[in-house]
Enzyme design. Structure first.
Site, PDB file in Angstrom:
ATOM      1  N   ASP A 162      15.770   5.558  13.106  1.00 24.12           N
ATOM      2  CA  ASP A 162      14.340   5.551  12.828  1.00 24.12           C
ATOM      3  C   ASP A 162      13.630   6.012  14.099  1.00 24.12           C
ATOM      4  O   ASP A 162      14.039   5.661  15.206  1.00 24.12           O
ATOM      5  CB  ASP A 162      13.909   4.109  12.484  1.00 24.12           C
ATOM      6  CG  ASP A 162      12.876   4.046  11.385  1.00 24.12           C
ATOM      7  OD1 ASP A 162      11.841   4.720  11.532  1.00 24.12           O
ATOM      8  OD2 ASP A 162      13.094   3.312  10.400  1.00 24.12           O
ATOM      9  N   ASP A 169       8.789   7.697  11.135  1.00 24.00           N
ATOM     10  CA  ASP A 169       7.850   6.684  10.644  1.00 24.00           C
ATOM     11  C   ASP A 169       6.445   7.277  10.476  1.00 24.00           C
ATOM     12  O   ASP A 169       5.978   8.032  11.332  1.00 24.00           O
ATOM     13  CB  ASP A 169       7.808   5.537  11.664  1.00 24.00           C
ATOM     14  CG  ASP A 169       7.082   4.311  11.155  1.00 24.00           C
ATOM     15  OD1 ASP A 169       7.521   3.738  10.152  1.00 24.00           O
ATOM     16  OD2 ASP A 169       6.067   3.922  11.774  1.00 24.00           O
ATOM     17  N   GLU A 184       8.634   9.715   6.565  1.00 26.60           N
ATOM     18  CA  GLU A 184       7.921   8.740   5.714  1.00 26.60           C
ATOM     19  C   GLU A 184       6.496   9.241   5.541  1.00 26.60           C
ATOM     20  O   GLU A 184       5.706   9.253   6.493  1.00 26.60           O
ATOM     21  CB  GLU A 184       7.907   7.354   6.362  1.00 26.60           C
ATOM     22  CG  GLU A 184       7.284   6.319   5.428  1.00 26.60           C
ATOM     23  CD  GLU A 184       6.652   5.137   6.133  1.00 26.60           C
ATOM     24  OE1 GLU A 184       6.422   4.114   5.470  1.00 26.60           O
ATOM     25  OE2 GLU A 184       6.362   5.218   7.343  1.00 26.60           O
ATOM     26  N   HIS A 202      12.025  -1.301   2.921  1.00 24.02           N
ATOM     27  CA  HIS A 202      11.627  -2.559   3.542  1.00 24.02           C
ATOM     28  C   HIS A 202      10.130  -2.842   3.444  1.00 24.02           C
ATOM     29  O   HIS A 202       9.672  -3.852   3.979  1.00 24.02           O
ATOM     30  CB  HIS A 202      12.060  -2.545   5.008  1.00 24.02           C
ATOM     31  CG  HIS A 202      11.350  -1.452   5.789  1.00 24.02           C
ATOM     32  ND1 HIS A 202      11.542  -0.112   5.517  1.00 24.02           N
ATOM     33  CD2 HIS A 202      10.445  -1.512   6.783  1.00 24.02           C
ATOM     34  CE1 HIS A 202      10.782   0.605   6.326  1.00 24.02           C
ATOM     35  NE2 HIS A 202      10.104  -0.224   7.099  1.00 24.02           N
ATOM     36  N   ASP A 203       9.383  -1.938   2.818  1.00 22.97           N
ATOM     37  CA  ASP A 203       7.947  -2.150   2.646  1.00 22.97           C
ATOM     38  C   ASP A 203       7.561  -2.407   1.187  1.00 22.97           C
ATOM     39  O   ASP A 203       6.376  -2.565   0.894  1.00 22.97           O
ATOM     40  CB  ASP A 203       7.168  -0.910   3.131  1.00 22.97           C
ATOM     41  CG  ASP A 203       7.369  -0.622   4.608  1.00 22.97           C
ATOM     42  OD1 ASP A 203       7.488  -1.581   5.399  1.00 22.97           O
ATOM     43  OD2 ASP A 203       7.414   0.569   4.976  1.00 22.97           O
TER      44      ASP A 203
HETATM   45  C1  GLC Z   1       5.956   2.311   8.335  1.00 26.87           C
HETATM   46  C2  GLC Z   1       7.095   1.326   8.289  1.00 26.87           C
HETATM   47  C3  GLC Z   1       6.515  -0.050   8.257  1.00 26.87           C
HETATM   48  C4  GLC Z   1       5.722  -0.262   9.524  1.00 26.87           C
HETATM   49  C5  GLC Z   1       4.648   0.797   9.679  1.00 26.87           C
HETATM   50  C6  GLC Z   1       4.092   0.826  11.061  1.00 26.87           C
HETATM   51  O1  GLC Z   1       5.201   2.284   7.177  1.00 26.87           O
HETATM   52  O2  GLC Z   1       7.919   1.601   7.211  1.00 26.87           O
HETATM   53  O3  GLC Z   1       7.501  -1.024   8.118  1.00 26.87           O
HETATM   54  O4  GLC Z   1       5.133  -1.529   9.515  1.00 26.87           O
HETATM   55  O5  GLC Z   1       5.169   2.097   9.457  1.00 26.87           O
HETATM   56  O6  GLC Z   1       5.046   1.318  11.970  1.00 26.87           O
END
Ligand code: GLC
Length: 557
Positions: A118, A220, A289, A351-352
């Site tokens: 990541d 991310d 993402e 995980h979100d």
């Molecule tokens: C992304 C991650 C999440 C995190 C956010 C801030 O959305 O998947 O878990 O809290 O970014 O880094």
């Protein structure tokens, strides 16, 4: 023609190269996401770690995935559980050491499994040395590494931008009298990507991991890195939020200026050039993402010349109502929107997000797994979904997630989907020793519903997932082939053909809670897999699908 029971298919090959010669591994393969805090603890502190992941290599290899993506394990104050990075080139002691990472990488590579790490470019931790220097004085050489602005008259923040995690996106830092920008927590200050020195420093962090041999990066919040250089106020949003779920106050604005500025694409072209330079033998992959549901805007992340991200995450299935028509529309829209050479990808959980089995129910989750693993494109599978893990509720006292703490009561907390993986029937289900205390509660039924129990049960979700992964691996139609929806399917059924040369497969999913008969568009040759036990092809011309049943059928060549 009849065929044997569900789930069981001919054992697959383990393709160590991750694909046929001309096909890069990230196209033909399946990615498995590991949230390292929750996968396997090796040192009895109740938190998973890198050596723990290594002890589960046999499991992952046997499962049949091709790559793992590990959520952040870098040194971090853990305000956002690692998405607040204090050093991009190390391992937090909680997760192990750099030597542990190197060992893990070598061992996974030894089994033909790829490792994606990541990378969090939008923001650092406020404890990163860059930010400490930056906030120390207005004239510090690192000042411009972050986004500092004067407040507006009357002490208001520089503009109306909001933090995703609640409240304004600006925090005043009294010692120097300016506000800094944070799209997430105040402890996650946004980097200033318009500063060439930031770019250089961040590119170096990519090189650090590429030199160690990682196979790619999950980037991310890739779309948030560049913002409006004029820092204009976002306009109000009168309708629904723009994402797949309601985010509270954050939805009160259209995020025109704090996200997805067109200059972001130059950043990904630069990253792609770097990855291509490293990937002459084994391609390195960039996964992004990107929470954008406007398809042309999302497609832009492949790059005009397909020179940006290989796989901009496609979250559209998270937004689709769970019925045949809506899911088919979602898939068809994506297929139609894809640039010519671009490769699709599909996501059902991470995980979100609330767990698939909790969102859809247990039965539909089996069909969803069949869908995920048979659509055209690279699937990303969230740890635990292969055993049908469900959300594990936390009491107010147990809340860990900063989002829930800042915006309580809106169901935004992500602890339930981060519950530790249950491995066996021992105390704490083998995640952590009996004497330790898991960082989040284990599922109440973890000692019954776990990997070991599901491995013994040929009808389990795990057996289904393994069977589908093997099938996908064996059939070029499934890991490479074309996609064509079956127009004649009844409204309850989403059916599609996957074809690659001689290899021809039909997938049919009944989304309804009642049985439906599907007339096959072409005669069937064999039933390859199904979500339900004891499935039979009544004739070569039709199949009776039970409620929520999904099947994979080989067609005559
Ligand atoms: C992304 C991650 C999440 C995190 C956010 C801030 O959305 O998947 O878990 O809290 O970014 O880094």
């Amino acid at each position: 023609m009849s065929n044997s029971s569900s789930n069981v298919v001919v054992p697959g090959r383990r393709d160590t190269g991750g694909g046929s010669q001309a096909t890069p591994w990230w196209k033909s393969g399946v990615v498995y996401q590991i949230y390292p805090r929750s996968f396997q603890d090796s040192n009895a502190d109740g938190v998973g770690d890198l050596p723990g992941i290594l002890t589960r290599l046999d499991y992952l290899s046997d499962l049949g995935v091709d790559a793992i993506w590990i959520s952040p394990f870098y040194p971090s104050p853990m305000k956002d559980f690692g998405y607040d990075v204090a050093d991009y080139t190390g391992v937090d002691p909680l997760f192990g050491t750099l030597a542990d990472f190197d060992r893990l990488l070598a061992a996974f590579h030894g089994r033909g499994l790829k490792v994606i790490v990541d990378w969090v470019p939008n923001h650092t931790s406020d404890e990163h040395p860059w930010f400490k220097a930056s906030r120390s004085s207005r004239t510090d050489p690192r000042r411009d590494f972050y986004v500092w602005r004067e407040g507006r008259a009357g002490g208001a923040p520089p503009n109306n931008w909001l933090s995703t995690f609640g409240g304004p996106a600006w925090t005043l830092d009294p010692p120097t009298g300016q506000y800094y920008l944070h799209s997430f927590l105040p402890e996650q200050p946004d980097l200033n990507w318009r500063n060439p020195e930031v770019r250089r420093a961040m590119m170096d962090t990519l090189r650090f991991w590429l030199d160690r041999g990682v196979d790619g990066f999950r980037i991310d919040v890739a779309h948030r890195v560049m913002k409006d250089p004029e820092f204009r106020d976002n306009p109000p949003n009168v309708g629904q939020g723009q994402l797949h779920k309601q985010l509270g106050d954050f939805d009160s604005q259209l995020h025109l200026y704090d996200s997805n500025h067109r200059d972001v694409h130059e950043v990904y072209r630069q990253i792609r050039r770097l990855l291509d330079a490293y990937g002459s033998k084994e391609p390195r992959v960039a996964v992004g993402e990107i929470h954008i549901f406007d398809l042309p805007e999302l497609m832009a992340f492949y790059g005009e010349e397909e020179d940006e991200l290989h796989l901009p995450f496609n979250f559209t299935l998270l937004k689709a109502p769970w019925n045949a028509a809506a899911v088919r529309r979602t898939v068809d829209a994506m297929e139609a929107a894809l640039p010519k050479e671009a490769w699709p990808n599909w996501v059902l959980g991470n995980h979100d997000e609330s767990r698939v089995a909790s969102r859809l129910g247990e039965e539909a989750a089996r069909a969803a797994m069949l869908l995920l693993l048979t659509l055209r494109g690279t699937p990303t599978l969230y740890y635990g979904d292969e055993i049908g893990m469900r959300d594990v509720p936390v009491t107010p006292e147990q809340v860990m997630d900063p989002w829930e703490k800042r915006v309580p009561g809106l169901n935004l907390g992500r602890d339930p989907e981060r519950s530790p993986m249950p491995w066996d029937s021992s105390a704490h289900a083998g995640f952590t020793p009996p004497t330790a205390h898991p960082w989040l509660p284990m599922a109440a039924d973890a000692r019954e519903r776990n990997v070991a129990a599901e491995l013994r049960d040929s009808g389990s979700m795990l057996s289904l997932t393994k069977a589908l992964l093997r099938l996908r691996c064996r059939h070029p139609a499934l890991h490479l082939g074309s996609y064509r929806p079956v127009a004649s399917a009844p409204t309850e059924v989403f059916a599609y053909l996957r074809e690659q040369n001689e290899d021809r497969v039909l997938v049919a999913l009944n989304f309804a809670a009642h049985p439906v008969t599907l007339a096959l568009p072409e005669p069937a040759r064999a039933l390859l897999a199904g979500t339900h036990a004891g499935v039979r092809l009544a004739t070569k011309e039709e199949i009776a699908l039970r409620a929520h049943e999904g099947v994979v059928i080989e067609l005559a060549r």
